[in-house]
Design an enzyme around this catalytic site. Structure first.
Site, PDB file in Angstrom:
ATOM      1  N   ASP A   9       0.865  -1.190   0.000  1.00  0.00           N
ATOM      2  CA  ASP A   9       0.000   0.000   0.000  1.00  0.00           C
ATOM      3  C   ASP A   9       0.900   1.237   0.000  1.00  0.00           C
ATOM      4  OD1 ASP A   9       0.833   0.301   2.659  1.00  0.00           O
ATOM      5  OD2 ASP A   9      -1.173   0.176   3.532  1.00  0.00           O
ATOM      6  N   HIS A  10       0.432   2.332   0.569  1.00  0.00           N
ATOM      7  CA  HIS A  10       1.153   3.608   0.486  1.00  0.00           C
ATOM      8  C   HIS A  10       2.252   3.757   1.542  1.00  0.00           C
ATOM      9  CE1 HIS A  10      -2.433   3.918   3.006  1.00  0.00           C
ATOM     10  NE2 HIS A  10      -1.664   4.623   3.827  1.00  0.00           N
ATOM     11  N   CYS A  71       2.847  -3.306   4.220  1.00  0.00           N
ATOM     12  CA  CYS A  71       2.025  -2.135   4.560  1.00  0.00           C
ATOM     13  C   CYS A  71       2.681  -1.510   5.792  1.00  0.00           C
ATOM     14  CB  CYS A  71       0.554  -2.501   4.757  1.00  0.00           C
ATOM     15  SG  CYS A  71       0.162  -3.543   6.180  1.00  0.00           S
ATOM     16  N   GLY A  72       1.976  -0.671   6.520  1.00  0.00           N
ATOM     17  CA  GLY A  72       2.599  -0.005   7.661  1.00  0.00           C
ATOM     18  C   GLY A  72       3.102  -0.993   8.700  1.00  0.00           C
ATOM     19  N   THR A  73       2.244  -1.924   9.051  1.00  0.00           N
ATOM     20  CA  THR A  73       2.592  -2.938  10.056  1.00  0.00           C
ATOM     21  C   THR A  73       2.826  -4.321   9.460  1.00  0.00           C
ATOM     22  OG1 THR A  73       0.257  -3.448  10.295  1.00  0.00           O
ATOM     23  CG2 THR A  73       1.186  -1.825  11.848  1.00  0.00           C
ATOM     24  N   GLY A  76      -2.473  -5.751   8.013  1.00  0.00           N
ATOM     25  CA  GLY A  76      -3.663  -5.699   7.156  1.00  0.00           C
ATOM     26  C   GLY A  76      -3.446  -6.368   5.811  1.00  0.00           C
ATOM     27  N   HIS A 104       7.991 -24.907   8.854  1.00  0.00           N
ATOM     28  CA  HIS A 104       6.834 -25.584   9.442  1.00  0.00           C
ATOM     29  C   HIS A 104       5.522 -25.299   8.717  1.00  0.00           C
ATOM     30  CE1 HIS A 104       8.641 -26.384  13.724  1.00  0.00           C
ATOM     31  NE2 HIS A 104       9.422 -26.812  12.739  1.00  0.00           N
ATOM     32  N   ASN A 105       5.352 -24.090   8.230  1.00  0.00           N
ATOM     33  CA  ASN A 105       4.051 -23.695   7.660  1.00  0.00           C
ATOM     34  C   ASN A 105       4.051 -23.662   6.132  1.00  0.00           C
ATOM     35  OD1 ASN A 105       4.514 -21.381  10.192  1.00  0.00           O
ATOM     36  ND2 ASN A 105       3.043 -23.052  10.425  1.00  0.00           N
ATOM     37  N   ARG A 115       6.790   0.441   8.614  1.00  0.00           N
ATOM     38  CA  ARG A 115       6.930   1.426   9.690  1.00  0.00           C
ATOM     39  C   ARG A 115       7.530   0.830  10.967  1.00  0.00           C
ATOM     40  NH1 ARG A 115       0.923   3.798   8.483  1.00  0.00           N
ATOM     41  NH2 ARG A 115       1.491   5.006   6.634  1.00  0.00           N
ATOM     42  N   ARG A 138       5.698 -34.377   9.430  1.00  0.00           N
ATOM     43  CA  ARG A 138       4.457 -34.124  10.178  1.00  0.00           C
ATOM     44  C   ARG A 138       3.839 -32.778   9.794  1.00  0.00           C
ATOM     45  NH1 ARG A 138       8.702 -32.664  13.313  1.00  0.00           N
ATOM     46  NH2 ARG A 138       8.509 -30.839  14.704  1.00  0.00           N
ATOM     47  N   HIS A 139       4.667 -31.874   9.300  1.00  0.00           N
ATOM     48  CA  HIS A 139       4.151 -30.544   8.933  1.00  0.00           C
ATOM     49  C   HIS A 139       3.302 -30.594   7.656  1.00  0.00           C
ATOM     50  CE1 HIS A 139       6.560 -28.994  12.120  1.00  0.00           C
ATOM     51  NE2 HIS A 139       7.653 -29.518  11.590  1.00  0.00           N
ATOM     52  N   ARG A 142      -0.297 -31.080   8.519  1.00  0.00           N
ATOM     53  CA  ARG A 142      -0.884 -29.864   9.106  1.00  0.00           C
ATOM     54  C   ARG A 142      -1.146 -28.806   8.044  1.00  0.00           C
ATOM     55  NH1 ARG A 142       3.513 -30.497  13.957  1.00  0.00           N
ATOM     56  NH2 ARG A 142       2.414 -32.175  15.020  1.00  0.00           N
TER      57      ARG A 142
HETATM   58  C1  RB5 Z   1      -2.246   2.558   6.536  1.00  0.00           C
HETATM   59  O1  RB5 Z   1      -2.083   3.769   7.185  1.00  0.00           O
HETATM   60  C2  RB5 Z   1      -2.051   1.407   7.495  1.00  0.00           C
HETATM   61  O2  RB5 Z   1      -3.213   1.189   8.215  1.00  0.00           O
HETATM   62  C3  RB5 Z   1      -1.643   0.190   6.729  1.00  0.00           C
HETATM   63  O3  RB5 Z   1      -0.471   0.434   6.026  1.00  0.00           O
HETATM   64  C4  RB5 Z   1      -1.384  -1.067   7.540  1.00  0.00           C
HETATM   65  O4  RB5 Z   1      -0.528  -0.840   8.604  1.00  0.00           O
HETATM   66  C5  RB5 Z   1      -2.583  -1.835   7.917  1.00  0.00           C
HETATM   67  O5  RB5 Z   1      -2.544  -2.911   8.512  1.00  0.00           O
END
Ligand code: RB5
Length: 149
Positions: A9-10, A71-73, A76, A104-105, A115, A138-139, A142
């Site tokens: 994303d941005h 994305c930021g985290t 999402g 494993h996955n 961020r 075993r994986h 699963r």
């Molecule tokens: C966008 O600001 C932020 O919500 C997105 O990048 C992300 O972190 C969502 O999970």
């Protein structure tokens, strides 16, 4: 060598560019299916787009593609990618997550937070993701259960 799709994303366009350059410098074939320029967009659109690109590539040629979504985290866009059938996207905050996600996955995608994960850590996470094999055994049982949920 697997093809790598990148979706984002941005959050952190320069971060994404740096990761693409890093992968290309290691001779990976990279296709960017994310947003460009930092204009505000919605992460579900790009998690879905990247997830579908990976799933479609793998449907044509088994295990031919991996995906990295940012994305930021990383949360999402990874949640969105995981809604695509055939995608196992591991949210990674350290190389250990990437190692376990692969061994494993059998993760075929990872999600990263531009961020919260500095670029050097992101590169090490990506290297670990790309270089770790699925352990099977075993994986396998699963992971097969994941596919039918
Ligand atoms: C966008 O600001 C932020 O919500 C997105 O990048 C992300 O972190 C969502 O999970």
């Amino acid at each position: 060598m697997r093809k790598i799709f990148i979706g984002n994303d941005h959050a952190g366009p320069e971060y994404v560019d740096a990761i693409i350059e890093y992968l290309q410098s290691k001779q990976y074939e990279v296709e960017h299916v994310g947003s460009v320029g930092g204009t505000s967009v919605d992460y579900p659109d790009f998690g879905e787009k990247c997830g579908k690109a990976v799933a479609e590539s793998n449907a044509q040629n088994e295990n031919s593609a991996f995906g990295i979504v940012i994305c930021g985290t990383g949360l999402g866009i990874g949640i969105a990618a995981n809604k695509v059938k055939g995608i196992r996207c591991a949210h990674c905050v350290s190389p250990y997550y990437a190692e376990m996600g692969r061994s494993h996955n059998d993760a075929n995608m990872i999600s990263l937070g531009a961020r919260v994960i500095d670029l050097e850590n992101a590169k090490t996470i990506i290297d670990t993701f790309l270089e770790t094999e699925f352990e099977g055994g075993r994986h396998e049982r699963r992971v097969k259960k994941l596919d039918v949920i």
